[in-house]
Design a protein around this motif. Structure first.
Motif, PDB file in Angstrom:
ATOM      1  N   ILE A  75      -5.187  17.679  12.326  1.00  0.00           N
ATOM      2  CA  ILE A  75      -5.746  17.523  13.671  1.00  0.00           C
ATOM      3  C   ILE A  75      -6.974  16.615  13.632  1.00  0.00           C
ATOM      4  N   ILE A  76      -7.864  16.862  12.683  1.00  0.00           N
ATOM      5  CA  ILE A  76      -9.087  16.059  12.566  1.00  0.00           C
ATOM      6  C   ILE A  76      -8.754  14.599  12.292  1.00  0.00           C
ATOM      7  N   ALA A  77      -7.726  14.374  11.457  1.00  0.00           N
ATOM      8  CA  ALA A  77      -7.323  12.997  11.150  1.00  0.00           C
ATOM      9  C   ALA A  77      -6.747  12.310  12.385  1.00  0.00           C
ATOM     10  N   GLN A  78      -6.026  13.071  13.208  1.00  0.00           N
ATOM     11  CA  GLN A  78      -5.406  12.471  14.393  1.00  0.00           C
ATOM     12  C   GLN A  78      -6.432  12.198  15.486  1.00  0.00           C
ATOM     13  N   ASP A  79      -7.328  13.145  15.720  1.00  0.00           N
ATOM     14  CA  ASP A  79      -8.350  12.954  16.751  1.00  0.00           C
ATOM     15  C   ASP A  79      -9.578  13.786  16.386  1.00  0.00           C
ATOM     16  N   PRO A  80     -10.583  13.170  15.781  1.00  0.00           N
ATOM     17  CA  PRO A  80     -11.759  13.922  15.314  1.00  0.00           C
ATOM     18  C   PRO A  80     -12.615  14.482  16.455  1.00  0.00           C
ATOM     19  N   ARG A  81     -12.328  14.088  17.704  1.00  0.00           N
ATOM     20  CA  ARG A  81     -13.105  14.616  18.832  1.00  0.00           C
ATOM     21  C   ARG A  81     -12.652  16.013  19.244  1.00  0.00           C
ATOM     22  N   ILE A  82     -11.454  16.437  18.804  1.00  0.00           N
ATOM     23  CA  ILE A  82     -10.953  17.773  19.147  1.00  0.00           C
ATOM     24  C   ILE A  82     -11.704  18.826  18.344  1.00  0.00           C
ATOM     25  N   VAL A  83     -12.102  19.891  19.017  1.00  0.00           N
ATOM     26  CA  VAL A  83     -12.800  21.000  18.352  1.00  0.00           C
ATOM     27  C   VAL A  83     -11.768  22.095  18.050  1.00  0.00           C
ATOM     28  N   VAL A  84     -11.762  22.562  16.804  1.00  0.00           N
ATOM     29  CA  VAL A  84     -10.755  23.533  16.353  1.00  0.00           C
ATOM     30  C   VAL A  84     -11.422  24.868  16.041  1.00  0.00           C
ATOM     31  N   LEU A  85     -10.857  25.931  16.599  1.00  0.00           N
ATOM     32  CA  LEU A  85     -11.248  27.303  16.271  1.00  0.00           C
ATOM     33  C   LEU A  85     -10.125  27.917  15.447  1.00  0.00           C
ATOM     34  N   LEU A  86     -10.434  28.356  14.231  1.00  0.00           N
ATOM     35  CA  LEU A  86      -9.428  29.000  13.385  1.00  0.00           C
ATOM     36  C   LEU A  86      -9.439  30.508  13.615  1.00  0.00           C
ATOM     37  N   MET A  87      -8.252  31.114  13.560  1.00  0.00           N
ATOM     38  CA  MET A  87      -8.171  32.573  13.756  1.00  0.00           C
ATOM     39  C   MET A  87      -7.140  33.164  12.782  1.00  0.00           C
ATOM     40  N   THR A  88      -7.454  34.358  12.310  1.00  0.00           N
ATOM     41  CA  THR A  88      -6.558  35.033  11.374  1.00  0.00           C
ATOM     42  C   THR A  88      -6.809  36.534  11.401  1.00  0.00           C
ATOM     43  N   ALA A  89      -5.780  37.291  11.054  1.00  0.00           N
ATOM     44  CA  ALA A  89      -5.918  38.753  10.952  1.00  0.00           C
ATOM     45  C   ALA A  89      -6.405  39.158   9.568  1.00  0.00           C
ATOM     46  N   TYR A  90      -6.412  38.214   8.622  1.00  0.00           N
ATOM     47  CA  TYR A  90      -6.817  38.510   7.243  1.00  0.00           C
ATOM     48  C   TYR A  90      -8.122  37.778   6.957  1.00  0.00           C
ATOM     49  N   SER A  91      -9.194  38.245   7.548  1.00  0.00           N
ATOM     50  CA  SER A  91     -10.460  37.521   7.474  1.00  0.00           C
ATOM     51  C   SER A  91     -11.384  38.108   6.420  1.00  0.00           C
ATOM     52  N   ASP A  92     -12.148  37.236   5.825  1.00  0.00           N
ATOM     53  CA  ASP A  92     -13.263  37.644   4.989  1.00  0.00           C
ATOM     54  C   ASP A  92     -14.335  36.566   5.086  1.00  0.00           C
ATOM     55  N   ILE A  93     -15.520  36.853   4.572  1.00  0.00           N
ATOM     56  CA  ILE A  93     -16.656  35.939   4.728  1.00  0.00           C
ATOM     57  C   ILE A  93     -16.391  34.592   4.064  1.00  0.00           C
ATOM     58  N   GLN A  94     -15.803  34.617   2.865  1.00  0.00           N
ATOM     59  CA  GLN A  94     -15.575  33.363   2.151  1.00  0.00           C
ATOM     60  C   GLN A  94     -14.588  32.470   2.907  1.00  0.00           C
ATOM     61  N   LEU A  95     -13.569  33.102   3.494  1.00  0.00           N
ATOM     62  CA  LEU A  95     -12.596  32.329   4.266  1.00  0.00           C
ATOM     63  C   LEU A  95     -13.271  31.681   5.477  1.00  0.00           C
ATOM     64  N   ALA A  96     -14.162  32.429   6.111  1.00  0.00           N
ATOM     65  CA  ALA A  96     -14.881  31.874   7.259  1.00  0.00           C
ATOM     66  C   ALA A  96     -15.754  30.699   6.837  1.00  0.00           C
ATOM     67  N   VAL A  97     -16.448  30.841   5.716  1.00  0.00           N
ATOM     68  CA  VAL A  97     -17.299  29.745   5.212  1.00  0.00           C
ATOM     69  C   VAL A  97     -16.459  28.523   4.890  1.00  0.00           C
ATOM     70  N   ASP A  98     -15.337  28.727   4.243  1.00  0.00           N
ATOM     71  CA  ASP A  98     -14.455  27.602   3.895  1.00  0.00           C
ATOM     72  C   ASP A  98     -13.920  26.910   5.155  1.00  0.00           C
ATOM     73  N   ALA A  99     -13.633  27.704   6.181  1.00  0.00           N
ATOM     74  CA  ALA A  99     -13.115  27.137   7.428  1.00  0.00           C
ATOM     75  C   ALA A  99     -14.141  26.222   8.084  1.00  0.00           C
ATOM     76  N   ILE A 100     -15.400  26.667   8.122  1.00  0.00           N
ATOM     77  CA  ILE A 100     -16.455  25.844   8.714  1.00  0.00           C
ATOM     78  C   ILE A 100     -16.655  24.571   7.891  1.00  0.00           C
ATOM     79  N   LYS A 101     -16.641  24.692   6.567  1.00  0.00           N
ATOM     80  CA  LYS A 101     -16.793  23.519   5.701  1.00  0.00           C
ATOM     81  C   LYS A 101     -15.667  22.518   5.910  1.00  0.00           C
ATOM     82  N   ALA A 102     -14.480  23.025   6.200  1.00  0.00           N
ATOM     83  CA  ALA A 102     -13.319  22.149   6.376  1.00  0.00           C
ATOM     84  C   ALA A 102     -13.323  21.428   7.724  1.00  0.00           C
TER      85      ALA A 102
END
Length: 467
Positions: A75-102
């Motif tokens: 998505i970022i490669a196609q249009d970097p202006r789009i804002v993406v919110l990631l969601m999952t039922a299997y969440s932990d702090i490290q996954l959240a940190v990695d998502a923001i970094k990505a």
């Protein structure tokens, strides 16, 4: 009241899609959903999407979140202006940190609290608007730099004149410039119409904003709307990025359309609609953009004749020439020739590091030359003479051909009259048409005017005599 905005929800769970849609459609105008991440690219291409709610785990990978990171990068490669919110039922702090970094804007755990989701989406839309503003500002700056760079290259001289004809032009410019009235500048090629447009803009209340120019004779039909109105990424094959059109670049300032008589009828209708609505829609876009411009047009064509010959729309002519300014040809402002010669002599002597002067008799000779190319021809001729002159005095033989002196009108009257080898009117007419075309270097408008013909009548004779 629903907020303007478009959001896409991507999840392989149909219950999640239904719940998200029911909640979000109460607050946002456009809410799209899909259970297949492979649909994302096509949806982005066909719709303006600002925010994407993206599941991290699809059926192929139910826990790690690798699929979510993969589609986030796509998505970022196609249009970097789009804002993406990631969601999952299997969440932990490290996954959240990695998502923001990505590159994700936020991380939502499922099942969500409605207030929490709405707060995250609201923040995402604010972030998306900031991204769009920065992107637009960057593109506008790039477009302005390019347009202003072209303007500097094409017009670097002063708009000069001391003759009565030019004083009238200056007076009209001063009066008209203080208003936002549309102005049509008429005159032969080389008379200084672009310089007049610059003078109008500089004397106007918009002078602190840009003057954006476009030569209508230099753009092909397939890029006309892109140049004037801009385009969206992917609107056509070569649209690799968004482009800001000249109308939008000139917002708050002036838009100068040169050689307007060359515009085909179909494109005249498109231009007229933009002027009437004071809005433009980029090619491939869906949202109209309000524009505030002062329009200045120029042409070396007789647009009244063009209307009569059905080459130009009468309603467009009414729209563009609230004020009409005619720039006189150089032969009608002979008093300005010494001023212009000295101006260009000084300019090019400095440019080529020469010290040159011109004597009075040669100046008189230059005043007798007809200058069919007007001020542009004079400027080029003086530049050529500065380069080629061997002595400290300008060699006017390089200015007006290889003849060192020009014959006076009195000398011409003493010559014998031309002997005709035929009195066949068709042959004489063909010779006259051919001679006029040669004299005006193929410019049909000028040749027609010299022959006392309309442009249409001139074209009929060109066809008749196969010229």
């Amino acid at each position: 009241m629903k907020q303007a905005g478009s959001i896409l929800v991507v999840d392989d769970n149909p219950d999640i899609l239904i719940a998200a849609r029911l909640l979000l459609k109460q607050h946002y105008q456009v809410v799209k959903t899909t259970d297949n991440p492979f649909d994302i690219e096509g949806i982005i291409k066909s719709h303006t999407i600002e925010v994407i709610l993206l599941d991290m785990n699809f059926t192929q990978d139910a826990i790690s979140g690798k699929e979510g990171f993969y589609w986030l990068k796509k998505i970022i490669a196609q249009d970097p202006r789009i804002v993406v919110l990631l969601m999952t039922a299997y969440s932990d702090i490290q996954l959240a940190v990695d998502a923001i970094k990505a590159g994700a804007s936020d991380f939502i755990a499922k099942p969500w609290q409605n207030e929490q989701l709405l707060g995250a989406v609201t923040a995402a839309f604010a972030h998306a608007q900031d991204k769009q503003k920065v992107d637009k500002l960057t593109r506008q700056t790039q477009g302005l730099n390019q347009a202003l760079s072209q303007s500097k290259k094409s017009a670097t001289f002063d708009f000069l004149g001391q003759s009565a004809a030019m004083q009238q032009v200056f007076s009209t410019i001063q009066k008209a410039a203080q208003t936002d009235a549309n102005i049509l500048i008429c005159g032969e090629s080389g008379t200084g119409k672009e310089l007049a447009a610059q003078a109008i803009h500089q004397a106007s209340l918009r002078h602190e904003n840009p003057l954006i120019s476009l030569d209508m004779g230099a753009i092909s039909g397939n890029i006309f709307e892109s140049e004037l109105f801009g385009h969206k990424k992917g609107a056509f094959t070569d649209a690799k990025t968004d482009k800001v059109g000249r109308f939008e670049l000139a917002h708050g300032g002036s838009l100068f359309l040169d050689e307007l008589g060359n515009l085909p009828l179909a494109q005249q209708a498109t231009l007229l609609a933009a002027l009437q609505n004071r809005q433009v829609t980029p090619v491939g876009g869906t949202k109209p953009i309000d524009v505030d411009i002062r329009l200045i047009c120029a042409t070396n064509d007789n647009l009244t004749d063009a209307v009569n010959e059905e080459r130009f729309r009468q309603d467009l002519l009414y729209r563009i020439n609230t004020i009409e300014i005619r720039i006189p040809p150089l032969r009608e402002r002979i008093d300005d020739i010494p001023l212009l010669v000295n101006y260009y002599l000084k300019h090019y002597a400095q440019k080529y590091k020469r010290e040159l002067s011109i004597n009075a008799s040669d100046m008189d000779a230059l005043c007798q030359y007809p200058w069919p190319g007007n001020v542009r021809e004079l400027a080029h001729a003086i530049e050529r003479a500065v380069i080629l002159s061997d002595a400290d005095t300008l060699d006017i033989g390089t200015v007006v051909g290889q003849t060192p002196k020009l014959e006076s009108p009195q000398a011409n009257t003493s010559q014998s009259t031309t002997e005709y080898d035929t009195f066949d009117l068709e042959i004489l007419e063909r010779r006259a048409v051919h001679a006029a075309l040669k004299h005006y270097q193929g410019n049909v408008s000028h040749a027609a005017k010299a022959l006392g013909l309309t442009r249409g009548a001139m074209y009929r004779r060109l066809e008749k005599y196969d010229l």
